[in-house]
Design a protein around this motif. Sequence first.
Motif, short mmCIF file in Angstrom:
data_model
loop_
_atom_site.label_atom_id
_atom_site.label_comp_id
_atom_site.label_asym_id
_atom_site.label_seq_id
_atom_site.Cartn_x
_atom_site.Cartn_y
_atom_site.Cartn_z
N MET A 131 -33.97 1.47 -19.00
CA MET A 131 -34.46 0.49 -18.07
C MET A 131 -35.71 0.84 -17.41
O MET A 131 -36.20 0.13 -16.46
CB MET A 131 -33.27 0.36 -16.98
CG MET A 131 -31.79 -0.17 -17.56
SD MET A 131 -32.11 -1.93 -17.78
CE MET A 131 -32.11 -2.78 -16.30
N GLY A 132 -36.39 2.23 -17.80
CA GLY A 132 -37.45 2.59 -16.98
C GLY A 132 -38.77 2.34 -17.74
O GLY A 132 -38.83 1.28 -18.71
N GLU A 133 -39.68 3.28 -17.86
CA GLU A 133 -41.20 2.71 -18.54
C GLU A 133 -40.89 3.09 -20.00
O GLU A 133 -41.53 2.63 -21.00
CB GLU A 133 -41.98 3.73 -17.95
CG GLU A 133 -42.40 3.37 -16.46
CD GLU A 133 -43.62 4.18 -15.88
OE1 GLU A 133 -43.99 5.28 -16.61
OE2 GLU A 133 -43.85 4.37 -14.47
N ASP A 141 -33.93 -0.36 -8.44
CA ASP A 141 -34.76 -1.36 -7.65
C ASP A 141 -34.53 -2.70 -8.27
O ASP A 141 -35.58 -3.57 -8.58
CB ASP A 141 -35.98 -0.96 -7.19
CG ASP A 141 -36.75 -1.75 -6.10
OD1 ASP A 141 -35.89 -2.54 -5.42
OD2 ASP A 141 -37.94 -1.88 -6.02
N ALA A 142 -33.41 -3.02 -9.01
CA ALA A 142 -33.21 -4.20 -9.75
C ALA A 142 -32.84 -5.49 -9.01
O ALA A 142 -32.08 -5.10 -7.89
CB ALA A 142 -32.10 -3.79 -10.92
N ALA A 150 -37.67 -12.96 -15.55
CA ALA A 150 -38.87 -12.88 -14.91
C ALA A 150 -39.20 -11.79 -13.81
O ALA A 150 -40.05 -11.17 -13.82
CB ALA A 150 -39.31 -14.14 -14.40
N PHE A 151 -37.83 -11.42 -13.47
CA PHE A 151 -37.71 -10.48 -12.35
C PHE A 151 -37.03 -9.06 -12.86
O PHE A 151 -35.95 -8.92 -12.03
CB PHE A 151 -37.06 -10.97 -11.00
CG PHE A 151 -37.61 -12.13 -10.40
CD1 PHE A 151 -38.78 -11.96 -9.43
CD2 PHE A 151 -37.32 -13.59 -10.84
CE1 PHE A 151 -39.26 -13.08 -8.84
CE2 PHE A 151 -38.09 -14.66 -10.39
CZ PHE A 151 -39.01 -14.32 -9.25
N GLN A 152 -37.37 -8.55 -13.87
CA GLN A 152 -36.86 -7.41 -14.43
C GLN A 152 -37.27 -6.16 -13.59
O GLN A 152 -38.32 -6.22 -13.07
CB GLN A 152 -37.50 -7.26 -15.86
CG GLN A 152 -36.83 -8.38 -16.85
CD GLN A 152 -37.36 -8.02 -18.25
OE1 GLN A 152 -37.41 -6.82 -18.77
NE2 GLN A 152 -37.69 -8.91 -19.09
#
Length: 663
Positions: A402-404, A435-436, A466-468
């Motif tokens: 879920m990170g970079e 921070d999801a 849109a707000f991942q």
Amino acid sequence: MSIPVKRTMFAADFLKPDESCENLRKKDDVAETAEDDEDAINRIRNNAACKIQCWWRGYRTRKIVKIRKRFKEELYGMKKIRKLKRPNQNANSIMEMYKKEMLKKKLDEDFINLINDERTRLLQVRSPWMMEDISDHIRDWFKEFYEKTENFHPYPDPVKKGTVLVVIDETMTPMEFQQTLGKKPMTKEEKKKLRDKEKKEKKKKKEKLKLIKMKEAKRRKKLRDAGIIDIGYELTASQPIEKIEETMKTYAKDWRNVDEYLNKNHDPIKEWVTEDELVKIHQEVRGLVDEYMRVEYELLREALAKDNNEKYKALKVKYPKKKKNRKKKKPKDMTGDRTLESLYHELKDGGIIEEVSHKDFDEFIADFNFVADDTRNEDDLTTWGPAKGDIKMVIQESMLGMGEFNIPKPKSLLLIGPLNSGKKLLCQIIASELDAVFMNLSPEKTYKYADDLKYFLHVVVKVARAFQPTIMFFDEAHRLFWKKIPPEAVNIKPRLLGPSIASKILKPLKKNDKIVVVGTSSMPWAAKGGIKRAFQKVLLIPKCDYGTSFLLWLELMTENAPDDMPEYAYSALARVLQAYNSGDINDNINQTLSIDRKMRLKNEALDPNEFLEYFISKNEPPILPPEEKLMVKFNKWFGKSNKLQKLRNSYIAQKLAKASKRK
């Protein structure tokens, strides 16, 4: 060293003579004798000073021993240092993160400006010399071939990277080229036969590799069935791991001799920028020079044809094909006329998007299972299984994608376990750490959208993308696949979203989407088989072991109890109340150590029976730990849904069958 002590003046007459004062005469006599006898006065003084020094040194030594003992207990983990939670701690961390992001933006801008400036400088200073060097090298190549073969090597096509082939020596030598001049060009049939032959050879190689892999797989299966572990067999590493290893090697190589402590302003290394830009400019310049030199090459060939009285024919140039941008048909957007902000606020006003308080993985107190290997029995291969700390680590590793980094991650995750075992807390921690956006899609939130379910799912998926990163949460997910709906739950339509999770939510998601569906369940056996298709990964939250229970009492008592509270029997409490869930222990400590009880701690010492009273007498019905039958039920259902557990169960069954045959 002696400690300075204030001397008492024994000779001073502090008492005034008074007839009403009894024993006045005796004291006067003592004073007179004391004045006369100086040795007695000094003896009294020395005795008083020694007494004070003795008590002071004893107090000081006891204090030092107590501090050392406290330090050792904290070092060994027997006592916990109290964490002071400041009210503005979260705000300060957010502000610090914002400052770091602004600094990173500034450094990125400086780096881009340096690249642009260095590129401009190199184009002005170095590019003319580069063009001249490349053209001289190509002319020398023409001259070499003409002197040795009286002909010219075919000019490399742009498809094959042009004259780069000359630099890396992938063109023919003059001798090889001389041999090809006498040969006739291949016909279409001969070219076709050559291609067919190459295809057959490739096919044979693939079949051989396939047979070797099949034999290896059969051999390993026989060994696995016999209970033998093949140590020589190595699993192939995944592509992300290989990329990480390559990055680590290059990092170690490049930064070995770089001292970043001297670079306080975090300035970029100019030499590296110059090298990278020189490589890029060289590639661009070589492409331009190739076009100019191709014209010169054709003029030389034309002149050579005239000298030999031959017909001149220009060579065809093969350029790389440009990729056609095929426009894919976009599906019709039901909310194309609306902004993302309006859709977001629509879900937030409807109670779907919830705000999660700041929490981290440290709040999920758990310990690892350190005795699993020691308790293994070779006959039945039974172990204690993972502890809560192991499950916590697995969840942390699952969320790395879920990170970079583009690391493989599960699209959906189901946490099963008894009530009050920390399942929902873990979901909130995941959302807080990432921070999801936290979407609560539980039945009590979504039943009101039953009339227009297609529109609702479209809005949910669109806002999530849109707000991942986004967490889609299902509380008690077994309700979505209930075998039989209880009468009291009919109104919330629990099965509404069950069939849509796999097809409408998970299927449209791509690998790179930072969206995860997370569910919890305390009764997974009450659901149909569709729950296993909807959730790719299932994790069982086990009941507390001694290590986790001890850490819970140690951490929570340290946070709730005052600083001057004496040592307490954490180990005894952990052993007696070991089987209780972590949520029950947390509620017990918070309610037992209320504000009123904390105020009475100095006068009334805390009794361990008070924690037992909370579980037994203060609640109706009394709170009891989860039964062993319930945990067996969880393990049985988990064994049917976990692939590794299935393999383990089948292996144990085979081993038991063989043992029964021998008997």
